[in-house]
Design an enzyme around this catalytic site. Structure first.
Site, PDB file in Angstrom:
ATOM      1  CG  ASP A 176      33.963  42.345  48.696  1.00 42.41           C
ATOM      2  OD1 ASP A 176      33.685  42.375  49.910  1.00 42.41           O
ATOM      3  OD2 ASP A 176      33.969  43.370  47.978  1.00 42.41           O
ATOM      4  CE  LYS A 213      31.211  45.191  49.563  1.00 37.56           C
ATOM      5  NZ  LYS A 213      32.466  45.720  49.015  1.00 37.56           N
TER       6      LYS A 213
END
Lengths: 373, 373
Positions: free
Chosen positions: B231, B235
């Site tokens: 995750d 980003k």
């Protein structure tokens, strides 16, 4: 493929911020004109200082504004003449006001009504009378009245290039409830108190820190213009109004001045600086009182939106508070909102300086250019 | 006075973020239609979950999406059919993708080319192959190719509603040199390490903190989906690309997984959680090692732009560092740039949660509506 677009640019002010902006404008213009599918030509049709100006009756672009301005003997146009000149310029027109001049700010509604867009760091336009605020946003295409005029953006009027105003606007527009805005809004005040009472202990006499700040160019030429709190009060006025409060003026709420009562009558900045050490004892008392509670003193501004209260002055903060831990001349702005709950949305960084202030202006220009289809 | 404008809205995903977004959309729509001079009518023509959908062949707006969706027995349209449906909708069309679905992300270039604008928190669209990134921004009207398609905005793909992507874009567009981006980009990782090793000392066993985070709903249903670092890597991929680096994928740079090698073969999240305490000793060692140097361990991501390096994993920070002092499940993102010098521009606050993620999506929608004259 759409036709290439031309946008006429007029820039008032070519000093600290103005010079940085004009350099950033050059960078931006060279990128925009190279866009393969939708080029935009930024044409610099007017640049002025308080003493002189460069412009051509046929709106030719100035490619060497620096040397041309130095060589110029032409006085700047009076505001009504400037307005007439700009309204006939080719394509859409953007006026960049890099001054802090009240008279120019007062003319914004007129420029906007004529379809001229404005980008500016000039606080006075948005923190003087509430009437001027209303007139500006009633005329502007992106204001409350959704007028047919030009667009107006002023990110750099608070926190220089930090995304303070755009963030507050977005919180409001998307329906969040802003409860409190709090922070250190002045690079000068930040530097002064971070040096006067560092979290780690130590720090000098208050008057000595003011002198250091002045010597480093972190204060206005006359430090009283920072110490009276008006600069911070103007920024709070702007934020409070954006949050929905009808703040009449930056003197319509409590603002603590750091100019001792006894020195209010000083006839010059020099006399003030000479006599300021007489009051170091008072400031030391404040410092020790805070220290006893494990706190530090900082000069902050805050808006309590539900209560409709705005205030500016000294407050004590726990040493672990983000406001206490600030460094150098950084600004910090915390938005407490319903959505963000106990931990606020925080924006922090340099809130003064030519380059970062100009960045906010250039960023606003990019926004205007996107809207000027 | 310009004619009232209608914009057709399609929303995929009506769960956590989607539900909050639809509530914010209702607020926004009721404000926009009341504008005295330039009303905009937002018409909700499609809402779908993974199982069902609501829409009318004649594009009538759904005013009670919640109850209508509950009552619906209609399956969602397949993506090509959705695209056909939307392209014929009245006025301009905006598709809001509140999923984290790769298949929908893959269809963005097609939607954009057809003039449909997209706002989304879906990281997968911007952090999968570099080819998909290029296809999206080549098709988009606000992309590098300045195509004639729809607009695309994705603020909430990093840091939820925090102004991270808009700020990075502005730094780049106005010609600043971004040197380094560093921060805590995961609410889960933030909570885990702020609890595991608080600055003030103490903190529990790592496995116990993971369990607490899971019980509080701060992790994915299977905590391994947070602990593998992917995750955060997604980003960082997005930010690095915006800063100009051609990052091929979120697995093309070093990403430290907090899943012990020995547990990689666990067949279920339950088995993993049961066995995780076996590795608490390793994590305690890391903690003590950091503590000896007066530091704390945090899970961070960073982009070194000049070196072209991206990495994600554990690092030690001085207790006075803003990254160490983070609270709760807050994110913090620091931009080190040429203009901002030694003290970075910092943005901090909740980086996860339905309301704040939806706020970034709604904020993006406001931007698109401004551009859709």
């Amino acid at each position: 493929m759409p036709a290439p677009r031309q946008v006429s640019m007029a820039v008032i002010g070519a000093g600290g911020v103005g010079k940085c902006f004009l350099t950033q404008l050059h960078f931006l213009a060279s990128k925009l004109c190279q866009s393969p599918s939708a080029p935009i030509y930024l044409s610099l049709i007017y640049v002025s200082t308080s003493k002189k100006a460069i412009y051509h009756a046929d709106y030719r672009s100035h490619s060497n504004w620096d040397s041309e301005l130095q060589a110029s003997t032409t006085p700047p146009l009076a505001l009504p003449q400037l307005s007439d000149y700009l309204v006939k310029a080719p394509g859409k027109t953007v006026l960049v006001d890099n001054t802090s001049n009240q008279e120019i700010a007062n003319a914004y509604p007129d420029f906007l009504k004529k379809g001229i867009s404005i980008v500016t760091p000039n606080k006075k336009a948005f923190s003087s009378t509430y009437q001027l605020w209303q007139d500006i946003f009633h005329a502007a295409a992106n204001g409350s009245g959704h007028g047919n005029g030009g667009y107006v953006f002023h990110e750099s009027s608070v926190g220089a290039g930090l995304p303070v105003i755009s963030t507050l606007k977005e919180l409001v527009e998307t329906g969040d409830e802003v409860l409190k805005i709090e922070g250190v809004f002045s690079g000068t005040m930040s530097f002064l108190f971070n040096s006067f009472q560092p979290v780690a202990g130590g720090g000098g006499k208050f008057s000595a820190e003011v002198k250091t700040a002045k010597d480093k160019g972190f204060t206005e030429p006359d430090p009283r213009d920072d110490l009276n709190g008006l600069d911070v009060a103007r920024k709070l006025t702007i934020l409070a109004r954006l949050a929905g409060l009808k703040v009449e003026s930056p003197t319509s709420f409590p603002v603590q001045s750091l100019i001792p009562k006894e020195l209010e009558s000083c006839s010059s900045g020099e006399e003030f600086m000479e006599r300021l050490p007489e009051f170091d004892g008072q400031m030391d008392e404040l410092k020790q009182e805070a220290e006893k509670g494990g706190k530090v003193v900082r000069f902050v501004g805050s808006v309590d939106v539900p209560k409709g209260e705005v205030k500016v002055g000294l407050e004590k903060f726990d040493k672990s508070h983000p406001i206490a831990a600030l460094k150098g001349s950084d600004n910090i702005i915390a938005f407490y909102t319903k959505r963000y709950g106990d931990n606020p949305l925080i924006i922090q960084g340099a809130g003064a300086g030519g380059e970062v202030t100009a960045m906010g202006v250039t960023g606003d220009l990019v926004k205007v250019l996107r809207l000027l289809h």
